[in-house]
Design an enzyme around this catalytic site. Structure first.
Site, PDB file in Angstrom:
ATOM      1  N   PHE A  34      45.522  35.256  34.127  1.00 38.02           N
ATOM      2  CA  PHE A  34      46.179  34.759  32.917  1.00 38.02           C
ATOM      3  C   PHE A  34      45.270  34.818  31.683  1.00 38.02           C
ATOM      4  O   PHE A  34      45.659  34.379  30.602  1.00 38.02           O
ATOM      5  CB  PHE A  34      46.685  33.326  33.120  1.00 38.02           C
ATOM      6  CG  PHE A  34      45.605  32.356  33.551  1.00 38.02           C
ATOM      7  CD1 PHE A  34      44.747  31.780  32.627  1.00 38.02           C
ATOM      8  CD2 PHE A  34      45.461  32.014  34.885  1.00 38.02           C
ATOM      9  CE1 PHE A  34      43.756  30.895  33.012  1.00 38.02           C
ATOM     10  CE2 PHE A  34      44.467  31.123  35.286  1.00 38.02           C
ATOM     11  CZ  PHE A  34      43.616  30.569  34.348  1.00 38.02           C
ATOM     12  N   GLU A  68      30.864  23.160  24.569  1.00 36.93           N
ATOM     13  CA  GLU A  68      32.116  23.384  23.832  1.00 36.93           C
ATOM     14  C   GLU A  68      32.086  22.720  22.449  1.00 36.93           C
ATOM     15  O   GLU A  68      32.618  23.267  21.484  1.00 36.93           O
ATOM     16  CB  GLU A  68      33.302  22.878  24.652  1.00 36.93           C
ATOM     17  CG  GLU A  68      33.559  23.731  25.898  1.00 36.93           C
ATOM     18  CD  GLU A  68      34.747  23.273  26.713  1.00 36.93           C
ATOM     19  OE1 GLU A  68      35.063  23.946  27.709  1.00 36.93           O
ATOM     20  OE2 GLU A  68      35.380  22.243  26.374  1.00 36.93           O
ATOM     21  N   ARG A  88      50.614  16.004  28.501  1.00 37.87           N
ATOM     22  CA  ARG A  88      51.256  17.198  29.052  1.00 37.87           C
ATOM     23  C   ARG A  88      52.627  16.889  29.641  1.00 37.87           C
ATOM     24  O   ARG A  88      53.547  17.705  29.559  1.00 37.87           O
ATOM     25  CB  ARG A  88      50.326  17.869  30.058  1.00 37.87           C
ATOM     26  CG  ARG A  88      49.208  18.643  29.356  1.00 37.87           C
ATOM     27  CD  ARG A  88      48.123  19.059  30.295  1.00 37.87           C
ATOM     28  NE  ARG A  88      47.235  20.071  29.701  1.00 37.87           N
ATOM     29  CZ  ARG A  88      46.111  20.474  30.270  1.00 37.87           C
ATOM     30  NH1 ARG A  88      45.733  19.969  31.440  1.00 37.87           N
ATOM     31  NH2 ARG A  88      45.358  21.390  29.680  1.00 37.87           N
ATOM     32  N   ASN A 126      50.395  24.337  27.297  1.00 40.36           N
ATOM     33  CA  ASN A 126      50.329  22.955  27.777  1.00 40.36           C
ATOM     34  C   ASN A 126      49.658  21.992  26.789  1.00 40.36           C
ATOM     35  O   ASN A 126      49.079  20.985  27.173  1.00 40.36           O
ATOM     36  CB  ASN A 126      49.686  22.903  29.167  1.00 40.36           C
ATOM     37  CG  ASN A 126      48.296  23.479  29.187  1.00 40.36           C
ATOM     38  OD1 ASN A 126      47.771  23.867  28.155  1.00 40.36           O
ATOM     39  ND2 ASN A 126      47.684  23.521  30.358  1.00 40.36           N
ATOM     40  N   TYR A 136      36.999  30.945  26.152  1.00 41.78           N
ATOM     41  CA  TYR A 136      37.550  30.894  27.512  1.00 41.78           C
ATOM     42  C   TYR A 136      36.901  31.909  28.456  1.00 41.78           C
ATOM     43  O   TYR A 136      37.479  32.246  29.481  1.00 41.78           O
ATOM     44  CB  TYR A 136      39.066  31.093  27.465  1.00 41.78           C
ATOM     45  CG  TYR A 136      39.854  29.831  27.173  1.00 41.78           C
ATOM     46  CD1 TYR A 136      39.856  28.751  28.060  1.00 41.78           C
ATOM     47  CD2 TYR A 136      40.607  29.706  26.009  1.00 41.78           C
ATOM     48  CE1 TYR A 136      40.567  27.596  27.792  1.00 41.78           C
ATOM     49  CE2 TYR A 136      41.335  28.540  25.733  1.00 41.78           C
ATOM     50  CZ  TYR A 136      41.304  27.499  26.639  1.00 41.78           C
ATOM     51  OH  TYR A 136      42.018  26.347  26.381  1.00 41.78           O
ATOM     52  N   LYS A 154      46.663  22.610  21.052  1.00 40.46           N
ATOM     53  CA  LYS A 154      46.950  24.046  21.173  1.00 40.46           C
ATOM     54  C   LYS A 154      48.133  24.465  20.280  1.00 40.46           C
ATOM     55  O   LYS A 154      48.911  23.609  19.802  1.00 40.46           O
ATOM     56  CB  LYS A 154      47.237  24.373  22.647  1.00 40.46           C
ATOM     57  CG  LYS A 154      46.023  24.188  23.559  1.00 40.46           C
ATOM     58  CD  LYS A 154      46.344  24.627  24.997  1.00 40.46           C
ATOM     59  CE  LYS A 154      45.141  24.501  25.904  1.00 40.46           C
ATOM     60  NZ  LYS A 154      45.435  25.003  27.279  1.00 40.46           N
TER      61      LYS A 154
HETATM   62  P1  ADP Z   1      42.769  22.791  32.181  1.00 41.93           P
HETATM   63  O1  ADP Z   1      43.164  23.174  30.761  1.00 41.93           O
HETATM   64  O2  ADP Z   1      43.653  21.716  32.734  1.00 41.93           O
HETATM   65  O3  ADP Z   1      41.304  22.456  32.305  1.00 41.93           O
HETATM   66  P2  ADP Z   1      42.136  25.352  33.441  1.00 41.93           P
HETATM   67  O4  ADP Z   1      40.749  25.169  32.917  1.00 41.93           O
HETATM   68  O5  ADP Z   1      42.297  25.643  34.896  1.00 41.93           O
HETATM   69  O6  ADP Z   1      43.052  24.073  33.102  1.00 41.93           O
HETATM   70  O7  ADP Z   1      42.861  26.538  32.659  1.00 41.93           O
HETATM   71  C1  ADP Z   1      42.653  26.714  31.268  1.00 41.93           C
HETATM   72  C2  ADP Z   1      43.997  26.981  30.622  1.00 41.93           C
HETATM   73  O8  ADP Z   1      44.491  28.244  31.072  1.00 41.93           O
HETATM   74  C3  ADP Z   1      45.123  25.996  30.968  1.00 41.93           C
HETATM   75  O9  ADP Z   1      45.091  24.824  30.206  1.00 41.93           O
HETATM   76  C4  ADP Z   1      46.355  26.836  30.673  1.00 41.93           C
HETATM   77  O10 ADP Z   1      46.614  26.904  29.264  1.00 41.93           O
HETATM   78  C5  ADP Z   1      45.907  28.211  31.139  1.00 41.93           C
HETATM   79  N1  ADP Z   1      46.314  28.443  32.536  1.00 41.93           N
HETATM   80  C6  ADP Z   1      45.731  27.950  33.649  1.00 41.93           C
HETATM   81  N2  ADP Z   1      46.351  28.369  34.764  1.00 41.93           N
HETATM   82  C7  ADP Z   1      47.357  29.182  34.345  1.00 41.93           C
HETATM   83  C8  ADP Z   1      48.381  29.944  35.009  1.00 41.93           C
HETATM   84  N3  ADP Z   1      48.480  29.954  36.351  1.00 41.93           N
HETATM   85  N4  ADP Z   1      49.238  30.652  34.244  1.00 41.93           N
HETATM   86  C9  ADP Z   1      49.147  30.655  32.895  1.00 41.93           C
HETATM   87  N5  ADP Z   1      48.210  29.970  32.208  1.00 41.93           N
HETATM   88  C10 ADP Z   1      47.328  29.237  32.910  1.00 41.93           C
END
Ligand code: ADP
Ligand code: MG
Length: 140
Positions: free
Chosen positions: A59, A128, A104, A114, A51, A11
């Protein structure tokens, strides 16, 4: 366990800090092979489409703007149980909960910034991967 492929994205928070090589080393040390890779700049529309599953989350707007803010490195990782293995190497979404030694834990700045994306299941991985790569670009 079966040989799988998964989509990974390094990212903008990580490309900005020149961490591509360090993150790739984590994948390779875990036995994941980078079989396709390119550095691109996502438009806001492309980030929004990628996304889309999170469109209803609070978010979503912030996430799409972040992903379009600077270059990303999109890549396909291959290996035994690659989807789950990559999730282990990545660590928890919130770096505060990520295990020692994970990407992370070591590099993420916050829940949003992250450092890496990884597919969450073989079915989503296939969708994807096809979002970013043609079959010709996958060289296993
Ligand atoms: P992951 O990337 O671990 O699969 P998710 O699919 O739940 O996590 O979320 C996609 C991305 O959205 C996360 O990697 C992060 O960049 C962002 N994200 C998720 N939850 C939050 C939050 N509460 N606040 C801000 N950004 C978030
Ligand atoms: Mg996810």
């Amino acid at each position: 366990m079966a040989i799988e492929r998964t989509l990974s994205i390094i990212k903008p928070d990580a490309t900005r800090r020149n961490l591509t090589g360090k993150i790739n080393a984590k994948f390779e040390e875990a036995g994941l092979r980078i079989i396709a890779q390119k550095r691109i700049r996502l438009s806001l529309e492309q980030a929004g489409k990628f996304y889309e599953v999170h469109a209803a989350r609070p978010f979503y707007g912030e996430l799409c703007e972040f992903m379009a803010s600077e270059p990303v490195v999109v890549q396909v990782l291959e290996g035994e149980g690659a989807v789950l293995k990559n999730r282990e190497v990545m660590g928890a979404t919130n770096p505060a909960n990520a295990a020692e030694g994970t990407i992370r834990k070591e590099y993420a700045l916050s829940m949003g910034e992250n450092s890496v994306h990884g597919s969450d299941a073989p079915e989503t991985a296939a969708v994807e991967i096809a979002f970013f790569f043609s079959g010709l670009e996958l060289v296993g």
